[in-house]
Motif scaffolding. Sequence first.
Motif, short mmCIF file in Angstrom:
data_model
loop_
_atom_site.label_atom_id
_atom_site.label_comp_id
_atom_site.label_asym_id
_atom_site.label_seq_id
_atom_site.Cartn_x
_atom_site.Cartn_y
_atom_site.Cartn_z
N LEU A 94 18.46 37.38 53.22
CA LEU A 94 18.99 36.33 52.36
C LEU A 94 19.00 36.76 50.90
CD1 LEU A 94 17.34 33.14 53.93
CD2 LEU A 94 19.73 33.87 54.08
N GLU A 95 17.93 37.42 50.45
CA GLU A 95 17.90 37.89 49.07
C GLU A 95 19.00 38.91 48.80
OE1 GLU A 95 14.03 39.44 48.47
OE2 GLU A 95 13.02 37.48 48.49
N ARG A 96 19.22 39.83 49.77
CA ARG A 96 20.27 40.82 49.60
C ARG A 96 21.65 40.14 49.56
NH1 ARG A 96 20.03 45.10 54.15
NH2 ARG A 96 17.87 45.06 53.38
N ARG A 97 21.81 39.13 50.42
CA ARG A 97 23.08 38.42 50.44
C ARG A 97 23.33 37.68 49.13
NH1 ARG A 97 28.11 38.59 51.73
NH2 ARG A 97 29.03 36.60 52.32
N ILE A 98 22.29 37.08 48.58
CA ILE A 98 22.42 36.39 47.29
C ILE A 98 22.80 37.38 46.19
CG2 ILE A 98 21.13 35.16 45.51
CD1 ILE A 98 19.55 33.81 47.77
N GLU A 99 22.18 38.56 46.21
CA GLU A 99 22.54 39.59 45.22
C GLU A 99 23.99 40.02 45.37
OE1 GLU A 99 19.76 42.70 45.78
OE2 GLU A 99 18.04 41.60 44.97
N GLN A 100 24.44 40.19 46.61
CA GLN A 100 25.83 40.58 46.83
C GLN A 100 26.79 39.51 46.33
OE1 GLN A 100 26.01 41.33 51.02
NE2 GLN A 100 25.10 43.38 50.88
N LEU A 101 26.47 38.24 46.62
CA LEU A 101 27.34 37.15 46.17
C LEU A 101 27.36 37.05 44.66
CD1 LEU A 101 26.45 34.38 48.79
CD2 LEU A 101 28.52 35.76 48.67
N ALA A 102 26.20 37.23 44.03
CA ALA A 102 26.16 37.18 42.56
C ALA A 102 26.97 38.32 41.96
CB ALA A 102 24.71 37.24 42.08
N ALA A 103 26.83 39.53 42.55
CA ALA A 103 27.59 40.67 42.03
C ALA A 103 29.09 40.49 42.25
CB ALA A 103 27.11 41.95 42.71
N SER A 104 29.47 40.00 43.43
CA SER A 104 30.90 39.79 43.68
C SER A 104 31.47 38.69 42.81
CB SER A 104 31.13 39.45 45.16
OG SER A 104 30.48 38.25 45.51
N ARG A 105 30.68 37.63 42.55
CA ARG A 105 31.16 36.57 41.66
C ARG A 105 31.35 37.10 40.24
NH1 ARG A 105 27.33 31.53 40.34
NH2 ARG A 105 26.25 33.24 39.29
#
Length: 373
Positions: A166-177
């Motif tokens: 979940l933490e990795r996914r949140i980081e990916q979403l933040a970076a993509s946003r």
Amino acid sequence: MRRLARLTTSLGIGACTAVVELPFTLLSALVLLIVLPWPRGRRAVLTPLTAVAGRLAEVERRRLARFGEAEVSHAYARVRALQYVAVRWVMGVVGMVVVFAPLSATVLWAVLVWPFTDLHHPGDVAATGVGNLFFLLVGMQGVFGVTHLEGLLARHFLGPRPEEVLERRIEQLAASRAGVVAAVNDERRRIERDLHDGVQQRLVALGMLLGRALRSRDEMRADQLLRQAHEESRQALTELREVAWRIYPTVLDEAGLRAALETVAERSSVPVQLDYRLDREPGTALATVAYFVVCEAVTNAVKHADAGLISVRVAPGGDGVLVCIEDDGPGGADSSGSGLFGLARRVAALDGRFRVESPPGGPTTITAELPCA
């Protein structure tokens, strides 16, 4: 059958590594039991034991990634690796039983039962065949089940844990946003630059020509100025259409992705070979990203690659769409450039993967894997 062969290979290799892990586990338990009362001795012994366990765990991680269909984190603590190795050998033994027991049973069935089977009696032949099929199905289910358990065991000890995922996914979403916001700002600056350097200059020239025509007292001169003004207005309209097309092509909504890509091929000054293999029209977001990947890649190839032919392939790939653009230029493209980096951010916004391969001498290949989620 290929998947079954791959998983069976994984269990076979795991059985071989269990032969090493079991003595290592027994030796580690004995050494740790001896130094258990002495903290310094325990720390001194744990260092080499965890180092060896880390190597064994890395072998298992690579085996599972290549043959076992299980992605395991490579960032795990050495102590967790020691714990994993201490219990992994059990799964190795189980895998050995699962792989070799049905095979052995089939061989024994063929040796002990088949010679006494009456080949002229349909019931005996059917019973023998059903018996062999039963052992085969049991072995197949055992291979799938043990492989699944191995993946669960490795993820439990080595990770990633659900919280880490979940933490990795949140980081990916933040970076993509953040990438999407930056891409939008870059696109706005590019549009402003195109309007300022192109259309605005044309309109200024048009206004000056019309003003000179109004002030001119020579009819021939005024007529010449009006003709120039008409040409400037035509050029301004053409450039305005180009800017609008680069912002978003209306043909993408009206006729679909294939028609939009055919238009890109027609407008290119370098021959473009389009291979479109999609059976149905993708979603709007995916079609838009696919279009801009092709459009920007073709534009870069025309401007910088000195290419004689550009090949574009759009086909199903896995659970999504595979977009591949290749040119016969000399290669050496910079994947960190503003154009390709912007495409990478567009693809990342859809959880896709973007790859640029441009070795010296060519060819340059740009690949985008876009999911259909």
